[in-house]
Design an enzyme around this catalytic site. Structure first.
Site, PDB file in Angstrom:
ATOM      1  CG  HIS A   1      88.602 107.265 126.260  1.00  0.00           C
ATOM      2  ND1 HIS A   1      88.456 105.896 126.146  1.00  0.00           N
ATOM      3  CD2 HIS A   1      89.069 107.494 127.521  1.00  0.00           C
ATOM      4  CE1 HIS A   1      88.824 105.326 127.308  1.00  0.00           C
ATOM      5  NE2 HIS A   1      89.205 106.276 128.152  1.00  0.00           N
TER       6      HIS A   1
ATOM      7  CE1 TYR B   1      90.753 102.590 124.348  1.00  0.00           C
ATOM      8  CE2 TYR B   1      92.059 103.246 122.453  1.00  0.00           C
ATOM      9  CZ  TYR B   1      90.937 103.406 123.248  1.00  0.00           C
ATOM     10  OH  TYR B   1      90.008 104.373 122.936  1.00  0.00           O
TER      11      TYR B   1
ATOM     12  CG  ASN C   1      84.470 106.297 119.176  1.00  0.00           C
ATOM     13  OD1 ASN C   1      85.553 106.838 119.406  1.00  0.00           O
ATOM     14  ND2 ASN C   1      84.152 105.105 119.652  1.00  0.00           N
TER      15      ASN C   1
ATOM     16  CE  LYS D   1      88.220 107.360 121.370  1.00  0.00           C
ATOM     17  NZ  LYS D   1      87.735 106.028 120.897  1.00  0.00           N
TER      18      LYS D   1
ATOM     19  CD  GLU E   1      90.858 104.650 130.928  1.00  0.00           C
ATOM     20  OE1 GLU E   1      90.212 105.707 130.801  1.00  0.00           O
ATOM     21  OE2 GLU E   1      90.457 103.546 130.491  1.00  0.00           O
TER      22      GLU E   1
END
Ligand code: UDP
Ligand code: MG
Length: 137
Positions: free
Chosen positions: A119, A49, A116, A9, A130
Site C-alpha cells: 500500500h 480505509y 496486491n 500487506k 495515514e
C-alpha cells in the site's frame, strides 16, 4: 522532506516479500523512518480505509487485511508520495506494469479482494492522515 505511509500487506508478508519491498525502497534512495510489524484491528482498518467502509466488498478486504501481520512504515524522500505510488503500480495487478511491485509479484484479484502486496498513500493529505492514524496515536 516529504513523507509517505506504506504497508506490506498480509499477502506480501506471507510470500516472503518483506525484504524485496524494503530493498526497493532503499535502492531507490528513500529513507525508512519508521517500521512496525503488527496485526490490524477492525477499528484501525475502518479508519485507514474510511472511504471504502460502505462498499459491498469491504468485508472481503477486511478478511484479507486481517489474515496475518502487516509491515507498516513511513518513508521519506523527494516527491516520495507520487514516486512510491508509481513503484507500486496500478491497484489491479492485471493492469500493473512489469517493473512495479504489483506488476512483478501479483496477478489477479483473489477471492473477493484484490491482493496486491503493498500500500501507499495516494496524496500528501492522505499521507499525513495515514501517518497520524498509524504512528501518532
Ligand atoms: N480493493 C479491493 N477491491 C476493490 C477495490 C479495492 O479488494 O474493488 C482493495 C485493494 O487491496 C486495494 C485497497 O482495497 O489496494 C484500497 O483500494 P484503493 O482504491 O485505495 O487502491 P490503492 O490505493 O491501494 O491502489
Ligand atoms: Mg488507496
Amino acid at each position: 522532506m516529504e513523507k509517505t505511509f506504506f504497508m506490506i500487506k498480509p499477502d506480501g508478508v506471507k510470500r516472503g516479500l518483506i525484504g524485496e519491498v524494503l530493498h526497493r525502497i532503499e535502492r531507490r534512495g528513500f529513507v525508512i523512518e519508521e517500521l512496525d510489524m503488527r496485526m490490524i484491528t477492525q477499528d484501525l482498518l475502518e479508519e485507514h480505509y474510511s472511504e471504502l467502509v460502505d462498499k459491498p466488498f469491504f468485508p472481503s478486504i477486511a478478511e484479507f487485511m486481517m489474515s496475518g501481520p502487516v509491515v507498516a512504515g513511513i518513508i521519506s524522500g523527494p516527491e516520495v508520495v507520487k514516486s512510491w505510488r508509481e513503484m507500486l503500480g496500478a491497484t489491479n495487478p492485471l493492469e500493473a506494469h512489469p517493473g512495479t511491485i504489483r506488476g512483478d509479484f501479483a496477478t489477479a484479484p483473489n477471492g473477493g479482494s484484490i491482493q496486491n502486496i503493498a500500500h501507499g498513500s495516494d496524496s500528501l493529505a492522505s499521507a499525513e492522515r495515514e501517518i497520524a492514524i498509524w504512528f501518532e496515536k
